[in-house]
Motif scaffolding. Structure first.
Motif, PDB file in Angstrom:
ATOM      1  N   TYR A  98      -3.476  54.889  79.080  1.00  0.00           N
ATOM      2  CA  TYR A  98      -3.437  53.448  78.867  1.00  0.00           C
ATOM      3  C   TYR A  98      -3.597  52.669  80.174  1.00  0.00           C
ATOM      4  O   TYR A  98      -4.133  51.557  80.169  1.00  0.00           O
ATOM      5  CB  TYR A  98      -2.169  53.065  78.101  1.00  0.00           C
ATOM      6  CG  TYR A  98      -2.306  53.423  76.635  1.00  0.00           C
ATOM      7  CD1 TYR A  98      -2.768  52.494  75.710  1.00  0.00           C
ATOM      8  CD2 TYR A  98      -2.036  54.711  76.193  1.00  0.00           C
ATOM      9  CE1 TYR A  98      -2.943  52.841  74.376  1.00  0.00           C
ATOM     10  CE2 TYR A  98      -2.216  55.071  74.869  1.00  0.00           C
ATOM     11  CZ  TYR A  98      -2.671  54.125  73.960  1.00  0.00           C
ATOM     12  OH  TYR A  98      -2.862  54.478  72.649  1.00  0.00           O
ATOM     13  N   LYS A  99      -3.175  53.245  81.272  1.00  0.00           N
ATOM     14  CA  LYS A  99      -3.467  52.634  82.571  1.00  0.00           C
ATOM     15  C   LYS A  99      -4.968  52.531  82.800  1.00  0.00           C
ATOM     16  O   LYS A  99      -5.458  51.597  83.434  1.00  0.00           O
ATOM     17  CB  LYS A  99      -2.835  53.471  83.697  1.00  0.00           C
ATOM     18  CG  LYS A  99      -1.386  53.172  83.986  1.00  0.00           C
ATOM     19  CD  LYS A  99      -0.914  53.993  85.187  1.00  0.00           C
ATOM     20  CE  LYS A  99       0.544  53.741  85.490  1.00  0.00           C
ATOM     21  NZ  LYS A  99       1.014  54.586  86.630  1.00  0.00           N
ATOM     22  N   ASP A 100      -5.696  53.506  82.278  1.00  0.00           N
ATOM     23  CA  ASP A 100      -7.151  53.529  82.415  1.00  0.00           C
ATOM     24  C   ASP A 100      -7.851  52.653  81.384  1.00  0.00           C
ATOM     25  O   ASP A 100      -9.087  52.662  81.285  1.00  0.00           O
ATOM     26  CB  ASP A 100      -7.666  54.970  82.309  1.00  0.00           C
ATOM     27  CG  ASP A 100      -7.266  55.820  83.503  1.00  0.00           C
ATOM     28  OD1 ASP A 100      -6.960  55.248  84.568  1.00  0.00           O
ATOM     29  OD2 ASP A 100      -7.249  57.068  83.371  1.00  0.00           O
ATOM     30  N   GLY A 101      -7.087  51.911  80.588  1.00  0.00           N
ATOM     31  CA  GLY A 101      -7.671  50.986  79.626  1.00  0.00           C
ATOM     32  C   GLY A 101      -8.221  51.651  78.384  1.00  0.00           C
ATOM     33  O   GLY A 101      -9.111  51.103  77.724  1.00  0.00           O
ATOM     34  N   LYS A 102      -7.686  52.821  78.036  1.00  0.00           N
ATOM     35  CA  LYS A 102      -8.192  53.578  76.899  1.00  0.00           C
ATOM     36  C   LYS A 102      -7.116  53.718  75.825  1.00  0.00           C
ATOM     37  O   LYS A 102      -5.963  53.331  76.036  1.00  0.00           O
ATOM     38  CB  LYS A 102      -8.682  54.950  77.375  1.00  0.00           C
ATOM     39  CG  LYS A 102      -9.745  54.851  78.460  1.00  0.00           C
ATOM     40  CD  LYS A 102     -10.176  56.204  78.978  1.00  0.00           C
ATOM     41  CE  LYS A 102     -11.117  56.064  80.169  1.00  0.00           C
ATOM     42  NZ  LYS A 102     -12.334  55.301  79.855  1.00  0.00           N
TER      43      LYS A 102
END
Length: 278
Positions: A98-102
């Motif tokens: 989720y940090k990677d925007g996924k």
């Protein structure tokens, strides 16, 4: 030098590039707290192989898996016998996704893997809700004195996102106090309109495959008669496609209890259809 071709052991239709993918499929072969029939740790690998036996096109959603844009990251490796460290590994990796925007698409393993997923995701969304498909309430506070149990996973999640943000579907087994909990907070629903209160929420969908009737899904750790047929489950997915789904998982296939392989094939198709609505 060998020229192949070689068999692909990743999910059919995946994007090989993590960075260019929107959804990350993560295998979590953990079944350390299973209370009846263990073996769900073998599910992620078997489901991957079974995925190559079906089409990558969903006629229900008129979409190919390639359009979903998901990357199969493979299976996490857990320290055998260490529940807390295993859960920490899941939480750490999901947080990175989720940090990677996924978005996450988890494959268990037992149902307790959903708890560290929600712990991680709750740090990114203030209005998180859970849609829970299952035969069992999973609302115990502990099982045989152990609070970290697959039979307590939804109770723990309720402490993170509050019971008002949980909807449970297909439940047909549980302790009296668990049913009282569902009645107190109106978590159990039986028709599509029961989901409408979550329209403005960020929704995580968790599917315990024993929500399906044992005639459809005998290969699970705790089969429970009186369950859904496959098309009933897909009907719920069709209704959910217009909601804001930010992640999902499918858990509790125990493939060795169905030597025909049918349960594993059903699990793969459930995953394909659920991928279509994220």
């Amino acid at each position: 030098m060998l020229s192949g071709p070689f068999l692909d052991r990743n999910w059919i239709g995946q994007n090989e590039d993590y960075n260019k993918s929107d959804i990350i499929m993560l295998g979590m072969p953990f079944d350390g707290t299973v209370s009846y029939r263990s073996g769900s740790r073998f599910a992620p690998e078997r489901i991957r192989l079974a995925s190559w036996g079906m089409e990558d096109y969903s006629p229900c959603f008129d979409k190919h898996l390639q359009e979903v844009n998901f990357h199969d990251a493979g299976d996490l490796e857990f320290p055998l016998g260490n529940t807390y460290k295993s859960l920490d590994l899941i939480e750490t990796n999901v947080r990175e996704i989720y940090k990677d925007g996924k978005k996450l698409f988890g494959i268990g393993g037992e149902h307790l893997v959903t708890l560290p997923e929600i712990k991680a995701i709750s740090g990114f969304y203030q209005n998180l809700a859970l849609v829970h498909f299952d035969a069992h309430t999973d609302l115990r506070e502990q099982y045989l004195g152990e609070e970290m149990s697959h039979s307590a996973v939804i109770r723990h999640i309720a402490n993170i996102i509050s019971p008002e943000n949980i909807r449970q579907i297909g439940i047909r087994s549980g302790m009296k106090e668990e049913w009282e909990f569902m009645r107190r907070y109106n978590t159990l629903i039986s028709d599509y309109s029961g989901l409408d209160a979550l329209k403005d929420k960020k929704i995580f969908v968790t599917v315990d495959l024993d929500v399906l009737d044992p005639s459809v899904m005998p290969g699970t750790g705790t089969p429970e008669s009186g369950g859904m047929q496959f098309n009933e489950l897909i009907g719920w997915f069709e209704y959910l496609k217009d909601f804001d789904i930010i992640g999902a998982d499918v858990v509790e296939l125990a493939p060795d209890y169905d030597p025909s392989g049918v349960s594993t094939a059903v699990a793969a198709k459930v995953i394909r259809e659920l991928l279509m609505i994220i």
